[in-house]
Motif scaffolding. Structure first.
Motif, PDB file in Angstrom:
ATOM      1  N   ARG A 252       0.853  -1.195   0.000  1.00 12.67           N
ATOM      2  CA  ARG A 252       0.000   0.000   0.000  1.00 12.67           C
ATOM      3  C   ARG A 252       0.886   1.240   0.000  1.00 12.67           C
ATOM      4  O   ARG A 252       2.024   1.175   0.432  1.00 12.67           O
ATOM      5  N   PRO A 253       0.350   2.386  -0.480  1.00  8.41           N
ATOM      6  CA  PRO A 253       1.163   3.604  -0.428  1.00  8.41           C
ATOM      7  C   PRO A 253       1.644   3.901   0.991  1.00  8.41           C
ATOM      8  O   PRO A 253       0.915   3.709   1.938  1.00  8.41           O
ATOM      9  N   LEU A 254       2.877   4.347   1.103  1.00  8.30           N
ATOM     10  CA  LEU A 254       3.538   4.513   2.399  1.00  8.30           C
ATOM     11  C   LEU A 254       3.925   5.957   2.646  1.00  8.30           C
ATOM     12  O   LEU A 254       4.188   6.698   1.714  1.00  8.30           O
ATOM     13  N   GLU A 255       3.996   6.296   3.928  1.00 14.01           N
ATOM     14  CA  GLU A 255       4.621   7.567   4.309  1.00 14.01           C
ATOM     15  C   GLU A 255       6.105   7.292   4.485  1.00 14.01           C
ATOM     16  O   GLU A 255       6.484   6.508   5.341  1.00 14.01           O
ATOM     17  N   ILE A 256       6.942   7.916   3.668  1.00 13.87           N
ATOM     18  CA  ILE A 256       8.373   7.676   3.821  1.00 13.87           C
ATOM     19  C   ILE A 256       9.090   8.974   4.178  1.00 13.87           C
ATOM     20  O   ILE A 256       8.637  10.058   3.822  1.00 13.87           O
ATOM     21  N   PRO A 257      10.210   8.862   4.917  1.00 18.03           N
ATOM     22  CA  PRO A 257      10.908  10.092   5.322  1.00 18.03           C
ATOM     23  C   PRO A 257      11.407  10.859   4.099  1.00 18.03           C
ATOM     24  O   PRO A 257      11.844  10.262   3.122  1.00 18.03           O
ATOM     25  N   PRO A 258      11.322  12.194   4.138  1.00 18.01           N
ATOM     26  CA  PRO A 258      11.758  12.992   2.988  1.00 18.01           C
ATOM     27  C   PRO A 258      13.282  12.990   2.860  1.00 18.01           C
ATOM     28  O   PRO A 258      13.990  12.759   3.841  1.00 18.01           O
ATOM     29  N   VAL A 259      13.772  13.211   1.654  1.00 24.98           N
ATOM     30  CA  VAL A 259      15.216  13.396   1.484  1.00 24.98           C
ATOM     31  C   VAL A 259      15.468  14.888   1.321  1.00 24.98           C
ATOM     32  O   VAL A 259      14.934  15.528   0.438  1.00 24.98           O
ATOM     33  N   SER A 260      16.289  15.427   2.247  1.00 29.17           N
ATOM     34  CA  SER A 260      16.485  16.877   2.283  1.00 29.17           C
ATOM     35  C   SER A 260      17.497  17.336   1.240  1.00 29.17           C
ATOM     36  O   SER A 260      17.362  18.393   0.638  1.00 29.17           O
ATOM     37  N   ASP A 261      18.499  16.515   0.993  1.00 27.44           N
ATOM     38  CA  ASP A 261      19.622  16.969   0.165  1.00 27.44           C
ATOM     39  C   ASP A 261      19.443  16.670  -1.327  1.00 27.44           C
ATOM     40  O   ASP A 261      20.398  16.720  -2.089  1.00 27.44           O
ATOM     41  N   GLY A 262      18.231  16.336  -1.712  1.00 26.36           N
ATOM     42  CA  GLY A 262      17.987  16.068  -3.128  1.00 26.36           C
ATOM     43  C   GLY A 262      18.645  14.799  -3.632  1.00 26.36           C
ATOM     44  O   GLY A 262      18.865  14.638  -4.827  1.00 26.36           O
ATOM     45  N   ALA A 263      18.970  13.898  -2.697  1.00 32.32           N
ATOM     46  CA  ALA A 263      19.582  12.628  -3.100  1.00 32.32           C
ATOM     47  C   ALA A 263      18.605  11.822  -3.946  1.00 32.32           C
ATOM     48  O   ALA A 263      17.395  11.907  -3.774  1.00 32.32           O
ATOM     49  N   ARG A 264      19.162  11.046  -4.851  1.00 32.07           N
ATOM     50  CA  ARG A 264      18.334  10.204  -5.693  1.00 32.07           C
ATOM     51  C   ARG A 264      17.722   9.075  -4.856  1.00 32.07           C
ATOM     52  O   ARG A 264      18.408   8.454  -4.056  1.00 32.07           O
ATOM     53  N   ARG A 265      16.447   8.843  -5.079  1.00 33.34           N
ATOM     54  CA  ARG A 265      15.800   7.739  -4.381  1.00 33.34           C
ATOM     55  C   ARG A 265      15.931   6.441  -5.162  1.00 33.34           C
ATOM     56  O   ARG A 265      15.635   6.390  -6.352  1.00 33.34           O
ATOM     57  N   VAL A 266      16.372   5.409  -4.437  1.00 29.66           N
ATOM     58  CA  VAL A 266      16.495   4.092  -5.056  1.00 29.66           C
ATOM     59  C   VAL A 266      15.810   3.074  -4.152  1.00 29.66           C
ATOM     60  O   VAL A 266      16.087   3.016  -2.948  1.00 29.66           O
ATOM     61  N   VAL A 267      14.913   2.302  -4.725  1.00 29.13           N
ATOM     62  CA  VAL A 267      14.275   1.232  -3.961  1.00 29.13           C
ATOM     63  C   VAL A 267      15.022  -0.076  -4.225  1.00 29.13           C
ATOM     64  O   VAL A 267      15.289  -0.433  -5.375  1.00 29.13           O
TER      65      VAL A 267
END
Ligand code: AVJ
Length: 323
Positions: free
Chosen positions: A141-156
Motif C-alpha cells: 500500500r502507499p507509504l509515508e516515507i521520510p523525505p530526502v532533504s539533500d535532493g539525493a536520488r531515491r532508489v528502492v
C-alpha cells in the motif's frame, strides 16, 4: 506522494488487519491466506532456515550474484543515494549493498516489528555513520516515507524475489506505485527468480527436512496463537507444486479429513482434501520481467544474473513517461 493516511474500511475495535484478512480469506469458496502473514517471530526464524537449505537455491544464488556484481550495481544506483529497502531480509545482501553504495539514508520498510527490531540495531552497529530511518509498514500500500532533504536520488532495493508473491497484475500496479515513490530521477534494484527446470523448483519448495512444510503450517499455528484458533496442525499437510502455465509455485495447506475449525466465535468447515491457498511464487524469464517493468514505466537498464541463469537482479530507471 505523501498526503493523508487513507483508511479503506472503518476501524473495528479489537479486530486487527490480520484477523480481518484471515476471516475473509477463509470465508471464500476457495480458501486463501496471504503469505505476508508467514513472518511472525517463529515464521521469520523458519524462513531463515529455508534460506540455508541445500534445495532452496534463491537466497544463495542472489547473494553470490550480488557479491560478484556489487560494484556495477552501486554504479547503477549512484553513490550517496537515499536507499529504501522493502523488507529487511536476512541482512547479508543489504550489508553488501550499503558497503558498495554508501547511501546518505537507509530506510528499511517491513511489516514485521520483530524483523525491524532485530535488523536495525545490528546494522547501526555495523555502519555507525549510516542514517537509518526504519518504517513499519506494508509496502503493498502507499507509504509515508521520510523525505530526502539533500535532493539525493531515491532508489528502492527489493531483493529476495518477494515480488514473486504478487500476480503479474499486482506486480504491475506495485511497480507503478514504486515508480511514483522514487520520483522522476529514481531507480529500482529488484531481485527476480527465473523460470527453470520444474524439478529444481519443486525441490526448493518441498525440502527433505520439511522446513518449508513447517513454515507453511506455522501460519495456522499463528492463527491459533494470536486469534484464538483451534487448528489441529496434524490434520493439514503442506502441498507445493509448480504450475508451468502460470509460471508459479503454489503453496497450499490441505485438510486431510472433513473437519470444522473455530477461530474465536467463527467456524469454518473443511472437506477432506480441501485446500487453503497460502502462497504464489511467480517465476519470470528475463524478457518477461523487463516487459512488465517497461509497461509500468520503468526502463529496464541493467540485468545481472548467475551462470546458470537461475536468478536475476534488475536495474530499472524511471523512464519519466508511460502511465
Ligand atoms: C520470500 C517470497 C521469495 O517465494 O521463495 C520460501 C518465500 N516460500 N519457501 C519464495 C518462500 C516457501 C519466498 N519469498
Amino acid at each position: 506522494m505523501g498526503g493523508n493516511p487513507r483508511r479503506d474500511r472503518p476501524v473495528e475495535l479489537g479486530r486487527s488487519r490480520f484477523a480481518e484478512d484471515v476471516l475473509e480469506g477463509l470465508s471464500r469458496p476457495r480458501k486463501s491466506l496471504s503469505p505476508k502473514y508467514f513472518y511472525d517471530a517463529a515464521g521469520s526464524r523458519l524462513f531463515e532456515r529455508i534460506c540455508r537449505l541445500r534445495e532452496y537455491y534463491p537466497t544463495r544464488t542472489e547473494l553470490a550474484l550480488t557479491r560478484k556484481h556489487r560494484v556495477p550495481m552501486a554504479r547503477f544506483a549512484g553513490r550517496g543515494c537515499a536507499l529504501l529497502e522493502y523488507g529487511t531480509g536476512e541482512g547479508v545482501k543489504t550489508r553488501l549493498m550499503i558497503e558498495a553504495l554508501r547511501p546518505s539514508l537507509y530506510t528499511p520498510v517491513d511489516i514485521s516489528e520483530d524483523a525491524l527490531a532485530r535488523a536495525v540495531p545490528r546494522l547501526a552497529r555495523a555502519f555507525p555513520r549510516l542514517r537509518i530511518v526504519p518504517v513499519r509498514g506494508d509496502f503493498s500500500r502507499p507509504l509515508e516515507i521520510p523525505p530526502v532533504s539533500d535532493g539525493a536520488r531515491r532508489v528502492v532495493y527489493f531483493p529476495g524475489s518477494t515480488i514473486g508473491n504478487l500476480t503479474p497484475d499486482e506486480a504491475y500496479a506495485f511497480l507503478k506505485m514504486t515508480r511514483a515513490q522514487v520520483g522522476a530521477r529514481g531507480a529500482m534494484l529488484v531481485g527476480v527468480d527465473l523460470k527453470k527446470d520444474a524439478n529444481v523448483l519443486h525441490a526448493a519448495y518441498n525440502d527433505a527436512q520439511g522446513v518449508t512444510a513447517a513454515f507453511n503450517l506455522n501460519l495456522l499455528a499463528r492463527i491459533n496463537r494470536e486469534l484464538g484458533g483451534d487448528f489441529d496442525l496434524r490434520r493439514f499437510v503442506h502441498y507445493a507444486f509448480y504450475e508451468p502455465t502460470a509460471g508459479r509455485i503454489e503453496m497450499h495447506l490441505v485438510s486431510t479429513e472433513k473437519q470444522t475449525v473455530a477461530i474465536g466465535a467463527h467456524r469454518f468447515s473443511f472437506e477432506r482434501g480441501e485446500s487453503i491457498h497460502t502462497e504464489n511464487s511467480y517465476k519470470y524469464s528475463i524478457a518477461e520481467f523487463q516487459a512488465l517493468a517497461a509497461r509500468a514505466g520503468f526502463r529496464p537498464a541493467k540485468v545481472w544474473t548467475d551462470a546458470r541463469r537461475w536468478f536475476s537482479v534488475h536495474g530499472l530507471v524511471n523512464s519519466g513517461s508511460g502511465p
